[in-house]
Scaffold this motif. Structure first.
Motif, PDB file in Angstrom:
ATOM      1  N   ASP A 274      -6.370  24.962  30.758  1.00 16.87           N
ATOM      2  CA  ASP A 274      -6.065  24.380  29.461  1.00 16.87           C
ATOM      3  C   ASP A 274      -5.518  22.981  29.699  1.00 16.87           C
ATOM      4  O   ASP A 274      -4.360  22.802  30.089  1.00 16.87           O
ATOM      5  CB  ASP A 274      -5.036  25.251  28.723  1.00 16.87           C
ATOM      6  CG  ASP A 274      -4.650  24.679  27.370  1.00 16.87           C
ATOM      7  OD1 ASP A 274      -5.242  23.647  26.962  1.00 16.87           O
ATOM      8  OD2 ASP A 274      -3.755  25.252  26.721  1.00 16.87           O
ATOM      9  N   TRP A 275      -6.369  21.956  29.450  1.00 19.49           N
ATOM     10  CA  TRP A 275      -5.956  20.585  29.727  1.00 19.49           C
ATOM     11  C   TRP A 275      -4.834  20.125  28.799  1.00 19.49           C
ATOM     12  O   TRP A 275      -4.197  19.104  29.069  1.00 19.49           O
ATOM     13  CB  TRP A 275      -7.144  19.632  29.594  1.00 19.49           C
ATOM     14  CG  TRP A 275      -8.299  19.968  30.483  1.00 19.49           C
ATOM     15  CD1 TRP A 275      -9.569  20.251  30.094  1.00 19.49           C
ATOM     16  CD2 TRP A 275      -8.315  20.054  31.921  1.00 19.49           C
ATOM     17  NE1 TRP A 275     -10.373  20.507  31.195  1.00 19.49           N
ATOM     18  CE2 TRP A 275      -9.621  20.399  32.318  1.00 19.49           C
ATOM     19  CE3 TRP A 275      -7.336  19.878  32.913  1.00 19.49           C
ATOM     20  CZ2 TRP A 275      -9.985  20.563  33.648  1.00 19.49           C
ATOM     21  CZ3 TRP A 275      -7.703  20.048  34.240  1.00 19.49           C
ATOM     22  CH2 TRP A 275      -9.012  20.386  34.604  1.00 19.49           C
ATOM     23  N   ASN A 276      -4.594  20.848  27.715  1.00 21.52           N
ATOM     24  CA  ASN A 276      -3.519  20.498  26.781  1.00 21.52           C
ATOM     25  C   ASN A 276      -2.253  21.316  27.011  1.00 21.52           C
ATOM     26  O   ASN A 276      -1.335  21.278  26.189  1.00 21.52           O
ATOM     27  CB  ASN A 276      -4.001  20.688  25.335  1.00 21.52           C
ATOM     28  CG  ASN A 276      -5.160  19.772  24.998  1.00 21.52           C
ATOM     29  OD1 ASN A 276      -5.118  18.581  25.269  1.00 21.52           O
ATOM     30  ND2 ASN A 276      -6.210  20.338  24.413  1.00 21.52           N
ATOM     31  N   SER A 277      -2.219  22.036  28.108  1.00 19.79           N
ATOM     32  CA  SER A 277      -1.065  22.894  28.392  1.00 19.79           C
ATOM     33  C   SER A 277       0.214  22.075  28.558  1.00 19.79           C
ATOM     34  O   SER A 277       0.191  20.938  29.043  1.00 19.79           O
ATOM     35  CB  SER A 277      -1.324  23.694  29.671  1.00 19.79           C
ATOM     36  OG  SER A 277      -0.162  24.381  30.083  1.00 19.79           O
ATOM     37  N   ASP A 278       1.334  22.680  28.154  1.00 17.71           N
ATOM     38  CA  ASP A 278       2.639  22.066  28.367  1.00 17.71           C
ATOM     39  C   ASP A 278       3.233  22.421  29.725  1.00 17.71           C
ATOM     40  O   ASP A 278       4.338  21.971  30.051  1.00 17.71           O
ATOM     41  CB  ASP A 278       3.615  22.502  27.264  1.00 17.71           C
ATOM     42  CG  ASP A 278       3.243  21.906  25.912  1.00 17.71           C
ATOM     43  OD1 ASP A 278       2.695  20.791  25.897  1.00 17.71           O
ATOM     44  OD2 ASP A 278       3.490  22.569  24.884  1.00 17.71           O
ATOM     45  N   THR A 339       1.868  33.846  45.285  1.00 19.65           N
ATOM     46  CA  THR A 339       1.568  33.239  43.988  1.00 19.65           C
ATOM     47  C   THR A 339       2.215  31.862  43.911  1.00 19.65           C
ATOM     48  O   THR A 339       3.368  31.699  44.319  1.00 19.65           O
ATOM     49  CB  THR A 339       2.066  34.128  42.839  1.00 19.65           C
ATOM     50  OG1 THR A 339       1.398  35.399  42.907  1.00 19.65           O
ATOM     51  CG2 THR A 339       1.772  33.498  41.485  1.00 19.65           C
ATOM     52  N   PHE A 340       1.466  30.884  43.360  1.00 16.72           N
ATOM     53  CA  PHE A 340       1.911  29.496  43.406  1.00 16.72           C
ATOM     54  C   PHE A 340       1.734  28.823  42.054  1.00 16.72           C
ATOM     55  O   PHE A 340       0.813  29.143  41.299  1.00 16.72           O
ATOM     56  CB  PHE A 340       1.115  28.731  44.472  1.00 16.72           C
ATOM     57  CG  PHE A 340       1.198  29.349  45.836  1.00 16.72           C
ATOM     58  CD1 PHE A 340       2.199  28.974  46.720  1.00 16.72           C
ATOM     59  CD2 PHE A 340       0.300  30.330  46.225  1.00 16.72           C
ATOM     60  CE1 PHE A 340       2.291  29.551  47.976  1.00 16.72           C
ATOM     61  CE2 PHE A 340       0.387  30.924  47.473  1.00 16.72           C
ATOM     62  CZ  PHE A 340       1.385  30.535  48.357  1.00 16.72           C
ATOM     63  N   GLU A 341       2.637  27.875  41.761  1.00 11.68           N
ATOM     64  CA  GLU A 341       2.559  27.079  40.537  1.00 11.68           C
ATOM     65  C   GLU A 341       1.607  25.909  40.775  1.00 11.68           C
ATOM     66  O   GLU A 341       1.946  24.940  41.447  1.00 11.68           O
ATOM     67  CB  GLU A 341       3.949  26.561  40.159  1.00 11.68           C
ATOM     68  CG  GLU A 341       4.960  27.645  39.846  1.00 11.68           C
ATOM     69  CD  GLU A 341       4.759  28.247  38.460  1.00 11.68           C
ATOM     70  OE1 GLU A 341       3.925  27.717  37.696  1.00 11.68           O
ATOM     71  OE2 GLU A 341       5.432  29.250  38.153  1.00 11.68           O
ATOM     72  N   LEU A 342       0.400  26.019  40.206  1.00 10.09           N
ATOM     73  CA  LEU A 342      -0.625  25.014  40.407  1.00 10.09           C
ATOM     74  C   LEU A 342      -1.146  24.528  39.058  1.00 10.09           C
ATOM     75  O   LEU A 342      -0.713  25.014  38.008  1.00 10.09           O
ATOM     76  CB  LEU A 342      -1.766  25.591  41.251  1.00 10.09           C
ATOM     77  CG  LEU A 342      -1.397  26.154  42.630  1.00 10.09           C
ATOM     78  CD1 LEU A 342      -2.621  26.756  43.302  1.00 10.09           C
ATOM     79  CD2 LEU A 342      -0.767  25.085  43.516  1.00 10.09           C
ATOM     80  N   VAL A 343      -2.063  23.583  39.080  1.00  6.03           N
ATOM     81  CA  VAL A 343      -2.694  23.156  37.832  1.00  6.03           C
ATOM     82  C   VAL A 343      -3.389  24.363  37.209  1.00  6.03           C
ATOM     83  O   VAL A 343      -4.142  25.072  37.871  1.00  6.03           O
ATOM     84  CB  VAL A 343      -3.711  22.035  38.094  1.00  6.03           C
ATOM     85  CG1 VAL A 343      -4.527  21.745  36.835  1.00  6.03           C
ATOM     86  CG2 VAL A 343      -3.003  20.783  38.575  1.00  6.03           C
ATOM     87  N   GLY A 344      -3.136  24.588  35.939  1.00  2.00           N
ATOM     88  CA  GLY A 344      -3.689  25.753  35.256  1.00  2.00           C
ATOM     89  C   GLY A 344      -2.720  26.902  35.152  1.00  2.00           C
ATOM     90  O   GLY A 344      -3.008  27.905  34.492  1.00  2.00           O
ATOM     91  N   GLY A 345      -1.569  26.806  35.823  1.00  2.00           N
ATOM     92  CA  GLY A 345      -0.579  27.880  35.776  1.00  2.00           C
ATOM     93  C   GLY A 345      -0.421  28.559  37.115  1.00  2.00           C
ATOM     94  O   GLY A 345      -0.754  28.001  38.164  1.00  2.00           O
ATOM     95  N   LYS A 346       0.086  29.772  37.078  1.00  2.00           N
ATOM     96  CA  LYS A 346       0.300  30.515  38.321  1.00  2.00           C
ATOM     97  C   LYS A 346      -1.032  31.018  38.872  1.00  2.00           C
ATOM     98  O   LYS A 346      -1.842  31.587  38.147  1.00  2.00           O
ATOM     99  CB  LYS A 346       1.228  31.697  38.070  1.00  2.00           C
ATOM    100  CG  LYS A 346       2.665  31.291  37.746  1.00  2.00           C
ATOM    101  CD  LYS A 346       3.558  32.504  37.583  1.00  2.00           C
ATOM    102  CE  LYS A 346       5.001  32.067  37.321  1.00  2.00           C
ATOM    103  NZ  LYS A 346       5.913  33.221  37.145  1.00  2.00           N
TER     104      LYS A 346
END
Length: 377
Positions: A274-278, A339-346
């Motif tokens: 989601d390119w509009n994600s916060d 599990t890692f915090e990356l672009v797109g979420g976890k």
């Protein structure tokens, strides 16, 4: 404490300090095997734009302490033999602990060298399902083709009411793997493979194949190709009267296809983003990429950003533990975290090092792609 015990304690402490100093102070170089020339050079440009932005962020955040991250690029030309030459140079000359890989054939060719030298190779572009089976030092930050096919086929059959499929595929490992997956998935989903047509990797003339595709009377033409060849297939199919819905996997996620007039309305799959994600990681990536390149990123760009960010996260953890940044330690740390915090979420990497993610369907619209279905599994 006896003198000998004092000496041993001092020696152990000095060794630990030396290791910590090495980990904190040393600059680190990782490698990348991308096609920087030849018919697939566009992918090298796309992939490196994401990797370079991630390296900038790793350095800005001082993930490596006082050290600086740089990327050493070698030109694979998307060819297995050239990939092996580049991998050999990265491992033996530059002695990198971590290499960005792309393309199924190249990835399979370099995997043995990675295992032997305990060098992590991470793929963000090739999607052959057998890339999940190349050993513990080969990782995939991208969901593989079996996930893409399994997501697209039910969507087309159930939502678009399209059930007769023709497959046009390049005769190499990725084409053969998608053919096998379609033969398995289509009957289960209520669809039918009415024709499958292989093309050589170097082919550029497709009017004859277009005639055979028209004769198959399919609802959908699924194209498995990449680089300049896929654009020629699309153009020549449209010029030769192929009017059916065109569909592909994530190889369509490049500017050349997204701006090609004949490709308008074509559909392809990528992992959900989601390119509009916060989400702060995603937001920073999108904002900085747009500021730098004056356009929206694509899934491939996110993949290689994530591949470098993953290295930064793992290397940071190793530095905090006073451990050397080696392939062996990177592997152990990846398995420890999971599990890692990356672009797109976890993003979770399975035991075999392959990412799992929901999928989305994107429509080519001339503006970077429009998501028409998401959270497909």
């Amino acid at each position: 404490m006896t003198p000998i015990r004092k000496w041993l304690a001092a020696a152990v402490a000095a060794t630990g300090l030396a290791a910590a100093s090495f980990a904190h102070a040393a600059d680190v170089t990782i490698g990348a095997l991308f096609p920087m020339s030849g018919p697939n050079a566009t992918y090298g440009d796309v992939f490196s734009s994401g990797a370079n932005l991630a390296a900038e962020h790793v350095n800005a955040d001082k993930m490596l302490g006082d050290g600086k991250l740089t990327i050493q690029y070698e030109d694979s030309q998307a060819l297995p033999q050239q990939g092996v030459i580049g991998m050999t140079k990265l491992v033996n000359v530059h002695k990198v602990p971590y290499v960005l890989s792309a393309f199924t054939g190249v990835s399979k060719a370099i995997a043995t060298l990675g295992q032997r030298s305990r060098t992590v190779a991470i793929n963000g572009g090739g999607v052959g399902p057998d890339l999940a089976e190349l050993g513990p030092y080969f990782w995939n930050i991208i969901p593989l083709a079996n996930f893409e096919v399994k997501a697209m086929i039910p969507y087309l059959i159930q939502e678009r009411k399209l059930s007769r499929f023709a497959l046009v595929y390049v005769d190499d490992p990725i084409g053969q793997s998608i053919l096998a997956q379609m033969k398995e998935t289509l009957p289960q989903a209520g669809g039918e493979l009415v024709g499958s047509f292989s093309v050589p990797v170097t082919a550029q003339q497709f009017s004859g194949i277009a005639a055979r595709v028209r004769a198959a009377n399919a609802d959908v033409v699924y194209i498995v190709s990449y680089g300049s060849q896929q654009a020629q297939i699309i153009k020549q199919f449209r010029d030769n009267g192929v009017k059916q819905q065109l569909v592909s996997y994530s190889a369509f996620s490049v500017p050349e296809i997204n701006t090609l007039p004949e490709a308008m309305g074509a559909l392809y799959t990528t992992q959900n983003v989601d390119w509009n994600s916060d989400d702060p990681v995603t937001r920073r990536f999108v904002d900085d990429y747009r500021a730098k390149y004056d356009k929206m990123p694509t899934a491939y760009i996110a993949n290689y950003y994530n591949a470098v960010r993953l290295f930064g996260l793992l290397a940071h953890d190793l530095i905090q533990q006073g451990k050397r940044i080696t392939g062996e330690n990177l592997l152990a740390q990846r398995k420890s975290v999971g599990t890692f915090e990356l672009v797109g979420g976890k993003v979770t990497l399975l035991e075999n090092g392959t990412a799992v993610s929901p999928m989305q369907v994107v429509e080519v619209d001339g503006k970077g792609g429009k998501v028409v279905a998401s959270d497909l599994r």
